[in-house]
Design an enzyme around this catalytic site. Structure first.
Site, mmCIF file in Angstrom:
data_model
loop_
_atom_site.group_PDB
_atom_site.id
_atom_site.type_symbol
_atom_site.label_atom_id
_atom_site.label_comp_id
_atom_site.label_asym_id
_atom_site.label_seq_id
_atom_site.Cartn_x
_atom_site.Cartn_y
_atom_site.Cartn_z
ATOM 1 N N GLN A 46 -7.173 29.763 9.556
ATOM 2 C CA GLN A 46 -6.044 28.856 9.370
ATOM 3 C C GLN A 46 -5.403 29.082 8.001
ATOM 4 O O GLN A 46 -6.110 29.043 6.994
ATOM 5 C CB GLN A 46 -6.581 27.429 9.480
ATOM 6 N N GLY A 47 -4.119 29.326 7.959
ATOM 7 C CA GLY A 47 -3.431 29.498 6.683
ATOM 8 C C GLY A 47 -2.537 28.316 6.411
ATOM 9 O O GLY A 47 -1.425 28.236 6.930
ATOM 10 N N TYR A 48 -3.035 27.449 5.620
ATOM 11 C CA TYR A 48 -2.499 26.103 5.541
ATOM 12 C C TYR A 48 -2.268 25.684 4.100
ATOM 13 O O TYR A 48 -1.175 25.715 3.583
ATOM 14 C CB TYR A 48 -3.600 25.204 6.096
ATOM 15 N N SER A 49 -3.385 25.290 3.439
ATOM 16 C CA SER A 49 -3.305 24.822 2.057
ATOM 17 C C SER A 49 -2.959 25.978 1.129
ATOM 18 O O SER A 49 -3.211 27.137 1.423
ATOM 19 C CB SER A 49 -4.649 24.242 1.619
ATOM 20 N N SER A 76 -11.236 29.290 5.704
ATOM 21 C CA SER A 76 -12.601 29.643 6.093
ATOM 22 C C SER A 76 -12.541 30.765 7.121
ATOM 23 O O SER A 76 -11.534 30.952 7.795
ATOM 24 C CB SER A 76 -13.336 28.417 6.647
ATOM 25 N N GLU A 134 -8.499 17.767 13.765
ATOM 26 C CA GLU A 134 -9.511 18.042 12.750
ATOM 27 C C GLU A 134 -10.197 16.777 12.265
ATOM 28 O O GLU A 134 -11.402 16.715 12.146
ATOM 29 C CB GLU A 134 -8.860 18.771 11.562
#
Lengths: 355, 396, 355, 396
Positions: free
Chosen positions: B124-127, B159, B242
């Site tokens: 996941q590319g988020y924060s 992660s 989540e």
């Protein structure tokens, strides 16, 4: 009337702080924690500052300062999460030798940084599981766990009867192995005694208690320093980090977390000073005060360590800012030399409250 | 109040038990979940509807009607038999539901089946370093250049980035739009040139997360979920998935059982820790809190089955209370252990494989991650109690 | 599977709430607290709603509902800080009489509001100082303190052996006096037994325990309701009260206080439901669950009572908003029928954890 | 570190002890402090410099140089002998220092002497229903009409309003100025027509405070301290005096001693509460906190004597920590007492005259009053830690 540090004490603290700022920055702590280097260079520097000589009387070649002075140093070491054999070699062992009049010959070597003494008191405070040592016919048998300082040249060992013995690390039948803990800024070891020649230091529980009290106050001071560092870092971070187009320290939630840390930590400073002073000057109060300093700082330290990490957000959880070294050091101070529940019960017992 | 699942579910439970009896020896260990053994087990679960049960058959699932109790029965029976319930991870738990809801037919066909089969691993590319609590301020940008998005920027808290085949990623595509309306949701291969992964070591000593850097990463224009600028809504749909799953009370119950065992076996001066009234009192306080969270969870389950039952607030508090409680539980175990509680890594006195210290730290991370406790309290206050939002700040 | 209230239960709660909203508003609570009127009118209304008949089986003239239904009513009473002899007359005494098969004749009168039974259990739970009762030759001697309900017609008295006796308030040798507490919404009394004729209800500690468990769950439910009221009031106040040209609920500090209350209270609702359900349906779990409900609600209740008062600022401290009735009621629930430390120890003992 | 007061103070201590030995039988009970006996005692204290020691002789004081240790010695010796240290109240503790600092010579001559003699009792007109934490938003207005201020509005939290002869009062005199610059500090007699006092019953059951209503109250123009519009600065000078004195640690220490006695005498099933390790552990926790606050207080005392010692933060946290700690202490005593802890008013089982419950509630009031804990945390954060203030809100 002056409740606070003298100008000499402030100077001492400044000197130690300056040395640690320069010679023991986070990068060095990291290297030692990763076992890339040992704490020898830092200790050498502290020796040059006279730290291990601090509590040794002048007529024995020391500096002849008091427990409060030592507590100030402990605070600085905590503030910098400094790896160093201070607790055993500069405080507990010298005190034991001075009070008992034993092993005085070692004091000079300790003061000069040529000899390190580790501490194995756990079994006399509250022995875990099968650990414990027995002395008979001049020899020590048994096991001590989570003894302080893996690199010590000798150990001060307390039995359940609160008798103190001294054992050389080179003695026959002695073996040790590193007990890795979360706190990599200090080392602990398992000591196994297979009929090791040991020298009696003291059979007087009073000596054991005095040494233990001093150790506990030093740990409280170490936690004070470490927690102050964590708070300072959190406040700095809160002033710089922006989210929602504001520095996060302008949000009441973050501001109040910082305020709560300060509000609980600030009285601890005075408590540690008082406990340090009491060790030398107030024999009636010193034992209870040492217990309170140890237990109260353990609780406040845990709160501050957690909260300061939270203020840092995700960064606090990473290795990047390194705050975890302080978090873990505070955690180790909490458990070693008596966890808070145990220490509080001792405070109650000392006041005649336990039937 | 009816705590049974009703007789209509007994057959299903029997069916699950039958499957378990027949196949349990095939369940892989945690370590081999991504190996041949694990993938075979995953396929077996998929074929029998014990994983991705409600995902349509066309996309590799079992195509069953949603039935929360059946899902719960599966997890109960597998847990009782200590069997693996199959693959997890962000592709399965977060991306798949989003694609089902907002993906194109082509995306569903292309991605869901390999994802749930375990053949395609996602991260996941988020924060971002500058976009944590304020996620919508993210600045990783994607600009159209011909038929491609060109991506530049940095992600953090990614992660499984090293393992991942693909990434689902929030990027800023409309720099001039209001911040919530300028984000798009892209999918691309982690093999795309210009991606660099740096492990992010955390306080546990492990690298549970990574930083991911993008330099002129080119991604075909159509690898977008939803429309341009709609990425924030897509992301929020995922966040909902989540938050509910961070701290299930059964894990807390198991930890509590572990602590009871510790207290019965560890001794201080020959006395069991359990014989200390002070520790016992702390244990009972925690047991009461864990029980309350278990009851809260039963209520949440019930509210998902029984329409009309309101458990909104009960759901909102789970992340906050659950992570704080776990952190406290682990910290209590450390206190129970005293010095031994400090043991870590190769220490021979390690208890529970070092999990007490590890989880103590890891749950501090979870208190912070996925919406800090402070953000949770904002949400509870504003959405749960209808308190007004923070007013807008005047321009300086 | 349905973890929650049935439509009948929701209806019951709505009915009780509507009645209390209308017939037992704060103004009435104030009057009763000031002893200007008694709780007779409210109780009469609750009797008309069938509340004291709730737990009495239909074949004995009651409604035949269960403990969860009673807990729901208790929650409503707590929410309204309602003065009423519910705990003794509608729950604990009927249960004791039904379980023991004694005094069944009274059940009808109790259900019709013609007879109130108070509860004197304190001495069987943890006798304070010189309180305690002895039974011999058909007579009760001694003293019970902080017994529930000053206006009861009779009392269910537990001895230290967990035997239950029934005593009429008109009996020779019986005397009582009001023991004023902070909580004016319920009354407690000192009972003095000077050789009072008493009828044995049960010598089975199992009966005592069952009655006690039910009482504790009801108190937990009462605290749940009272704390929910305090939270609701705090949230309402935070939405209206302005300071610094903003409603205070828009300040993160106040918002988070409300959020923390909700976060700790919301799971309590499920815990109380579960504990109520367990009393009737889960004999293996019901005792431990009742202890946890009582103790956990005591702690959460104390936190919510304090925090809700703080959200109200100075107004919370005054009599004007009347919040203190709830604050004190929560405080009374904490101490009566076993304070949290005592109840937690009981929970541990029930699980075989106490050597 | 020197905890002694030094030999130069031994003489002074002896002098105080001599006074006490000679006069202690004249010390009045708390109840008769305002009676003839109390006023005579007050005069005796004033004449000997044991009250208002540093107030100049011209204004009725003793005219001594400020000496914090002498003040401390007086309070220690009087406390040890359990003697009254004389009159308190807001006129003496708050108004007098302000007049000394900001009053005109005429005001000093007129007001200070009768105030410290106990002949003139004051109350404080400060908070309003709409101006609590945001005190500066107060709206009670005073308009000049000829030679008089004409006051209309309402005050709240006015303790001793019924007893008071005079009031010192904050009013808005410049409605168009920024809110902190439109306030003036007036003094006037409580006998002035147009003043109505309503007692404000609080949760303890007592009316520790009042509401005071002003309707066209006419006050001579010169009864102002400081200039027009300068009242906020005057008020803040007073607040400083108030905050330090709300929770002295010796009171907490005495309460702790009381709890120890309770634990030694109260029994549960024949066992002393002190024999419960769980209660003992809570006691020790609290004793540690009280000790820390005592040490903090010694540091504050020291910093007042020894210039250059920084204890700013140590002073800022006293109100917050002190009131919370007292509330917790009193609550712990209630727990120690169990059911008996509920006793109140005429209950024959009352312990400590009902003070445990009373103080438990009263200290919740003090947590709120004089700057709530939330305001305290703002102050600690902003002034103590230099964190930025809440940004200004945009106009809606």
């Amino acid at each position: 009337m002056e409740f606070g540090l003298s100008s000499e004490q402030t100077l001492l603290q400044d000197t130690v702080n300056r040395f640690l700022d320069e010679q023991a920055p986070l990068a060095t702590v990291r290297q030692i924690a990763a076992a890339e280097i040992d704490d020898g260079a830092i200790w050498k520097g502290l020796v040059e500052l006279g730290i291990p000589a601090l509590l040794i009387p002048e007529h024995m070649g020391g500096v002849g300062l008091g427990s409060l002075d030592a507590a100030i140093v402990a605070e600085s070491l905590g503030y910098h999460a400094t790896p160093a054999p201070f607790l055993g070699t500069a405080v507990m062992a010298p005190l034991a030798f001075i009070q008992s009049g034993q092993q005085e010959a070692l004091l000079g070597a300790m003061a000069q940084g040529d000899y390190r003494v580790g501490i194995a008191f756990g079994e006399a405070i509250g022995a875990r599981n099968d650990a414990g040592t027995q002395f008979s016919s001049g020899k020590l048998t048994g096991k001590a766990i989570f003894a302080l300082d893996a690199a010590a040249d000798g150990y001060l060992v307390a039995t359940r009867e609160k008798h103190l013995y001294f054992v050389e690390a080179t003695a026959k039948g002695f073996s040790r192995r590193l007990l890795t803990t979360v706190d990599k800024t200090r080392t602990t070891v398992e000591l196994v005694f297979d009929g090791v020649v040991a020298e009696l230091v003291s059979q007087d529980p009073g000596v054991f208690n005095q040494v233990l009290d001093a150790g506990r106050v030093m740990q409280a001071a170490d936690t004070l320093g470490a927690a102050q560092y964590a708070l300072d870092q959190a406040v700095d971070y809160a002033k710089q980090r922006k989210q929602f187009e504001r520095v996060i320290g302008s949000f009441q939630a973050v501001k109040h977390m910082c305020a709560e840390m300060a509000a609980s930590l600030e009285p601890c400073r005075s408590l540690v000073w008082y406990a340090g002073h009491a060790l030398d000057h107030m024999p009636d109060e010193s034992r209870v005060t040492a217990c309170h300093a140890k237990a109260h700082l353990a609780e406040v330290g845990r709160f501050v360590a957690k909260t300061a990490t939270e203020v840092h957000g995700g960064m606090g959880f990473t290795d990047l800012v390194g705050l975890h070294y302080w978090f873990k050091r505070i955690g180790a101070n909490r458990q070693l030399l008596g966890s808070p529940e145990l220490v509080r019960e001792e405070a109650a017992r000392l006041q005649g409250m336990v039937a | 109040m009816d705590l049974s699942y009703g007789s209509e579910y007994s057959d299903f439970r029997e069916e699950v038990r039958g499957f378990i009896a027949a196949h349990q020896e095939k369940s892989p260990s945690q370590a081999s979940m991504r190996g041949a053994e694990g993938l075979a087990w995953q396929k077996l679960l998929l074929d029998n509807g014990y994983h991705s049960r409600t995902v349509p058959k066309a996309y590799g699932g079992f195509g069953a009607e949603p039935d929360i109790l059946k899902s719960r029965i599966i997890s109960e029976e597998f847990s009782a038999a200590q069997l693996s319930t199959g693959l997890g991870g962000q592709g399965i738990s977060m991306l798949t539901p989003v694609l089902l809801e907002m993906g194109t037919e082509g995306q569903k066909l292309q991605f869901i089946k390999p994802t749930i089969m375990g053949e395609m691993i996602w991260c996941q590319g988020y924060s971002e370093p500058g976009a944590g609590s304020d996620l919508a301020s993210l600045t990783t940008k994607a600009e159209l250049d011909g038929g491609d998005w060109v991506i530049n920027g940095q992600k953090i808290w990614t992660s499984t980035a090293q393992l991942a085949d693909w990434i689902f990623c929030l990027v800023r595509t409309e720099p001039d739009a209001p911040k919530h309306q300028g984000i798009s949701f892209l999918l691309f291969s982690m093999d795309t040139p210009g991606i660099e992964i740096r492990p992010l070591v955390d306080m546990t000593g492990d690298a549970n997360f990574n930083e991911v850097f993008f330099t002129d990463v080119r991604v075909p224009k159509d690898q977008i979920v939803g429309r341009r600028g709609q990425g924030w809504q897509v992301a929020n749909a995922i966040l909902g998935h989540e938050r509910g799953s961070l701290a299930p009370p059964d894990a807390a119950e198991n930890r509590l059982k572990g602590i009871i065992k510790l207290m019965e076996t560890e001794t201080i001066d020959g006395h069991r820790v359990m014989d200390s009234p002070v520790f016992r009192d702390r244990l009972m306080k925690l047991q009461g809190q864990v029980l309350a969270m278990r009851c809260n969870d039963m209520r949440l389950l019930s509210a998902r089955i029984n329409k009309g039952q309101d458990a909104r607030l009960a759901g909102m508090i789970v992340k906050l209370q659950g992570t704080e409680l776990r952190h406290e539980l682990e910290g209590f175990a450390i206190d129970v252990l005293g010095e031994i509680g400090l043991a870590y890594e190769d220490n021979p006195y390690l208890r529970g494989n070092g999990s007490w210290q590890y989880q103590y730290m890891y749950f501090l991370g979870l208190i912070i991650g996925g919406g800090t406790s402070q953000i949770q309290k904002n949400i509870i206050g504003e959405r749960g109690l209808d308190l007004p939002r923070e007013p807008k700040v005047a321009k300086a």
